[in-house]
Design a protein around this motif. Structure first.
Motif, PDB file in Angstrom:
ATOM      1  N   GLU A  29       0.827  -1.213   0.000  1.00 38.12           N
ATOM      2  CA  GLU A  29       0.000   0.000   0.000  1.00 38.12           C
ATOM      3  C   GLU A  29       0.859   1.261   0.000  1.00 38.12           C
ATOM      4  OE1 GLU A  29      -0.430  -2.471   2.331  1.00 38.12           O
ATOM      5  OE2 GLU A  29      -2.135  -3.459   1.394  1.00 38.12           O
ATOM      6  N   ILE A  30       1.947   1.223   0.731  1.00 37.77           N
ATOM      7  CA  ILE A  30       2.855   2.361   0.780  1.00 37.77           C
ATOM      8  C   ILE A  30       3.522   2.544  -0.579  1.00 37.77           C
ATOM      9  CG2 ILE A  30       4.989   3.229   1.840  1.00 37.77           C
ATOM     10  CD1 ILE A  30       3.923   1.775   4.447  1.00 37.77           C
ATOM     11  N   ILE A  35       4.276   5.270  -5.843  1.00 36.27           N
ATOM     12  CA  ILE A  35       4.206   5.134  -7.306  1.00 36.27           C
ATOM     13  C   ILE A  35       3.198   6.124  -7.880  1.00 36.27           C
ATOM     14  CG2 ILE A  35       3.502   3.585  -9.186  1.00 36.27           C
ATOM     15  CD1 ILE A  35       4.670   1.263  -7.373  1.00 36.27           C
ATOM     16  N   ALA A  36       2.041   6.240  -7.259  1.00 37.39           N
ATOM     17  CA  ALA A  36       1.015   7.174  -7.747  1.00 37.39           C
ATOM     18  C   ALA A  36       1.539   8.605  -7.759  1.00 37.39           C
ATOM     19  CB  ALA A  36      -0.252   7.077  -6.889  1.00 37.39           C
ATOM     20  N   ALA A  78      13.710   6.068  -7.590  1.00 33.67           N
ATOM     21  CA  ALA A  78      13.874   4.950  -6.671  1.00 33.67           C
ATOM     22  C   ALA A  78      12.812   5.046  -5.582  1.00 33.67           C
ATOM     23  CB  ALA A  78      15.269   4.997  -6.047  1.00 33.67           C
ATOM     24  N   LEU A  79      11.984   4.004  -5.459  1.00 37.60           N
ATOM     25  CA  LEU A  79      10.889   4.037  -4.484  1.00 37.60           C
ATOM     26  C   LEU A  79      10.878   2.779  -3.631  1.00 37.60           C
ATOM     27  CD1 LEU A  79       7.983   5.311  -6.787  1.00 37.60           C
ATOM     28  CD2 LEU A  79       9.487   6.667  -5.294  1.00 37.60           C
ATOM     29  N   GLY A  80      10.553   2.949  -2.373  1.00 41.69           N
ATOM     30  CA  GLY A  80      10.419   1.823  -1.462  1.00 41.69           C
ATOM     31  C   GLY A  80      10.252   2.350  -0.047  1.00 41.69           C
ATOM     32  N   ASP A 129       1.687   9.150   1.045  1.00 35.54           N
ATOM     33  CA  ASP A 129       0.388   9.621   0.540  1.00 35.54           C
ATOM     34  C   ASP A 129       0.551  10.846  -0.369  1.00 35.54           C
ATOM     35  OD1 ASP A 129      -2.192  10.635   0.135  1.00 35.54           O
ATOM     36  OD2 ASP A 129      -2.798  10.305   2.217  1.00 35.54           O
ATOM     37  N   PRO A 130       0.085  10.749  -1.629  1.00 35.90           N
ATOM     38  CA  PRO A 130       0.190  11.893  -2.546  1.00 35.90           C
ATOM     39  C   PRO A 130      -0.549  13.140  -2.050  1.00 35.90           C
ATOM     40  CG  PRO A 130      -0.279   9.900  -3.781  1.00 35.90           C
ATOM     41  CD  PRO A 130      -0.423   9.553  -2.310  1.00 35.90           C
ATOM     42  N   GLN A 131      -1.528  12.986  -1.163  1.00 28.36           N
ATOM     43  CA  GLN A 131      -2.262  14.126  -0.619  1.00 28.36           C
ATOM     44  C   GLN A 131      -1.615  14.705   0.637  1.00 28.36           C
ATOM     45  OE1 GLN A 131      -4.712  15.301  -2.518  1.00 28.36           O
ATOM     46  NE2 GLN A 131      -4.132  13.607  -3.851  1.00 28.36           N
TER      47      GLN A 131
END
Length: 181
Positions: A29-30, A35-36, A78-80, A129-131
């Motif tokens: 979920e994170i 990614i979004a 790079a995401l994680g 969270d993008p928000q």
């Protein structure tokens, strides 16, 4: 007195860019929120992206290095997420994934680092969270800024790491008369 955070305006690219998003979805979920945020930032800049997933944060730098050698991306995101646990594995994963990304960046790769290193799940949720803190979008924005800088200062040479000796000599002008060396 509250400290305010300044965010640079969006990068201006001279031509479209292609980025690779490398995500470690250990915390699904994170990762999806990261990614979004990254996708939205890249699309807003008029750039394109591909997304790949790797098992964990330690594999992110390796995947970026492989992609740089074998593909044609202008930059990387790079995401994680690494959440502190009961063992020293947390320090190893945080330090080594960050070190790997930094070393690639010092070799000229345009990488935005959005690997969260947090104490607990609540911190991760807010940052992903993008928000809220939108660290995925921030990592994509960083990669786009670095691409713009690289383009401003000239074309990049491909390859990661040391140059073969013949190429070093050619660059130094010592192989003018012997192109087969």
């Amino acid at each position: 007195m509250a400290v305010s955070h300044y965010t640079l305006p969006s990068a201006k690219l001279d031509k479209p860019a292609k980025l690779l998003i490398v995500a470690a979805p250990f915390y699904r979920e994170i990762a999806d929120d990261l990614i979004a945020g990254a996708k939205a930032e890249i699309e807003a800049a008029g750039a394109t992206y591909e997304l790949i997933e790797v098992p964990g944060a330690l594999e992110v730098p390796s995947a970026i290095g492989i992609a740089e050698r074998m593909s044609n991306f202008d930059g990387y995101v790079a995401l994680g997420c690494v959440i502190r646990g009961e063992t020293t594995h947390y320090e190893t994963v945080c330090n080594d994934s960050s070190r790997g990304i930094t070393l690639l960046g010092l070799q000229g790769l345009c990488i935005g680092n959005g690997i969260l290193t947090v104490e607990n799940e609540e911190q991760a949720i807010v940052r992903a969270d993008p928000q809220q803190m939108n660290k995925g979008g921030g990592a994509a924005a960083a990669a786009l800024h670095l691409i713009a800088l690289a383009r401003k200062w000239g074309g990049a040479r491909k390859g990661v790491g040391f140059l073969p000796e013949a190429e070093e000599l050619r660059i130094a002008g010592e192989l003018k008369d012997n192109p087969t060396a």
